[in-house]
Design a protein around this motif. Sequence first.
Motif, PDB file in Angstrom:
ATOM      1  N   UNK A   1       0.794  -1.217   0.000  1.00 41.90           N
ATOM      2  CA  UNK A   1       0.000   0.000   0.000  1.00 41.90           C
ATOM      3  C   UNK A   1       0.829   1.271   0.000  1.00 41.90           C
ATOM      4  N   UNK A   2       0.118   2.379  -0.120  1.00 39.34           N
ATOM      5  CA  UNK A   2       0.694   3.716  -0.068  1.00 39.34           C
ATOM      6  C   UNK A   2      -0.046   4.502   0.997  1.00 39.34           C
TER       7      UNK A   2
ATOM      8  N   UNK B   1       3.190  13.993   2.806  1.00 42.64           N
ATOM      9  CA  UNK B   1       4.049  12.883   3.247  1.00 42.64           C
ATOM     10  C   UNK B   1       3.508  11.581   2.669  1.00 42.64           C
ATOM     11  N   UNK B   2       4.394  10.796   2.044  1.00 41.95           N
ATOM     12  CA  UNK B   2       3.959   9.563   1.383  1.00 41.95           C
ATOM     13  C   UNK B   2       4.929   8.433   1.718  1.00 41.95           C
ATOM     14  N   UNK B   3       4.355   7.283   2.069  1.00 41.52           N
ATOM     15  CA  UNK B   3       5.127   6.100   2.438  1.00 41.52           C
ATOM     16  C   UNK B   3       4.600   4.888   1.679  1.00 41.52           C
TER      17      UNK B   3
ATOM     18  N   UNK C   1       8.507  -4.234   4.531  1.00 46.18           N
ATOM     19  CA  UNK C   1       9.478  -3.339   3.909  1.00 46.18           C
ATOM     20  C   UNK C   1       8.790  -2.015   3.685  1.00 46.18           C
ATOM     21  N   UNK C   2       9.475  -0.912   3.903  1.00 51.68           N
ATOM     22  CA  UNK C   2       8.861   0.405   3.706  1.00 51.68           C
ATOM     23  C   UNK C   2       9.877   1.361   3.084  1.00 51.68           C
ATOM     24  N   UNK C   3       9.339   2.294   2.313  1.00 52.80           N
ATOM     25  CA  UNK C   3      10.179   3.316   1.689  1.00 52.80           C
ATOM     26  C   UNK C   3       9.470   4.653   1.787  1.00 52.80           C
ATOM     27  N   UNK C   4      10.183   5.672   2.228  1.00 48.52           N
ATOM     28  CA  UNK C   4       9.591   7.002   2.315  1.00 48.52           C
ATOM     29  C   UNK C   4       9.788   7.727   0.986  1.00 48.52           C
ATOM     30  N   UNK C   5       8.716   8.274   0.455  1.00 47.37           N
ATOM     31  CA  UNK C   5       8.792   9.062  -0.774  1.00 47.37           C
ATOM     32  C   UNK C   5       8.971  10.543  -0.467  1.00 47.37           C
ATOM     33  N   UNK C   6       8.863  10.886   0.815  1.00 45.92           N
ATOM     34  CA  UNK C   6       9.156  12.233   1.307  1.00 45.92           C
ATOM     35  C   UNK C   6      10.005  12.060   2.563  1.00 45.92           C
TER      36      UNK C   6
ATOM     37  N   UNK D   1      10.278  11.450  11.714  1.00 41.31           N
ATOM     38  CA  UNK D   1       9.477  10.359  12.275  1.00 41.31           C
ATOM     39  C   UNK D   1       8.421   9.838  11.293  1.00 41.31           C
ATOM     40  N   UNK D   2       8.643   9.998   9.988  1.00 36.90           N
ATOM     41  CA  UNK D   2       7.589   9.701   9.013  1.00 36.90           C
ATOM     42  C   UNK D   2       7.045   8.276   9.128  1.00 36.90           C
ATOM     43  N   UNK D   3       7.914   7.268   9.139  1.00 35.81           N
ATOM     44  CA  UNK D   3       7.418   5.892   9.191  1.00 35.81           C
ATOM     45  C   UNK D   3       6.688   5.625  10.503  1.00 35.81           C
TER      46      UNK D   3
END
Length: 300
Positions: free
Chosen positions: A179-180, A204-206, A221-226, A230-232
């Motif tokens: 998901x996003x 903010x997008x993850x 697994x996660x990736x920050x697009x911004x 503390x985004x995640x």
Amino acid sequence: MPHEQTPAELTFPVEERFDGCTLRDFIGRMGVSAGLVRQVKRAGGFFADGRPLRTCDRVAAGMTVRFALPPEPPTTVAPQDLPLTVAYEDEHAILLDKPAGTAVHPTLNYADGTLANAYMGLLARRGKAGVFRPVNRLDRNTSGLVLCAKNAFAAPLLAESAEKWYLALLEGTPPAEKGLIDAPIGRAPGSIILRCVCSGGKPSRTEYQVVRRCGRYTLVWARTLTGRTHQLRVHFAHIGCPLAGDDLYGGGRGAIARHALHCGCIEFKRPADGQTVRVESPLPPDMAALAKCDGDLKIL
């Protein structure tokens, strides 16, 4: 892994396609930043085939442009002989694997014992001068990979090309296997530390993908697009799945003594030749025990 020497001088052969370009345009195409150009001009200048060149001069195919890297700026970070895991190294980049509980930089609360102190200690043992230039930063209790530039030429190139993936151990189950999370993040009212999802926050997008479900926990697994603070941690708490151990954002501390987040993979382009390098770091024991796996997980 034997360490790679940091170059004192950079050389760039002029290919046929750059024949007739100004030196300014040519070195810009080679990835030399405008700030570094200014430093080099002050420190000694550019040369080709033994003669000095101005940035407005034109280069010719077959030339080799050379310049010395400017001296490193002074640093207040004291070298310390501390354990340090080097996951990758070349002449321009070094990738360090940071344990949880280690701050990246000295702060008022953590004046020494940091990753920066350990890196300066490594340089001292090698008889080298330098400064600590991390391209990415991790919270003190986030473990995993920290990419550092060895010189001023490499720093902007690594910052532009680096992609990072994290392993996060969540309490509960996300709404989808993949998901996003697209939710703005801002400061929580009345706090200088806490962040929250709020209408007035910054976009903010993850991205995330489930790796395995393990009882009350889910490994993703996660990736920050911004790049928000503390985004995640904020985004996963927002969807009802706080990180295990993250009592700042609603996670429980009973099974793990820190928020369960690990920078498990970094990919970047080598400044020397543009080749892609991909390095992974295994899940640390505290997270692997809860996830019921051996830590050797590959990006899907």
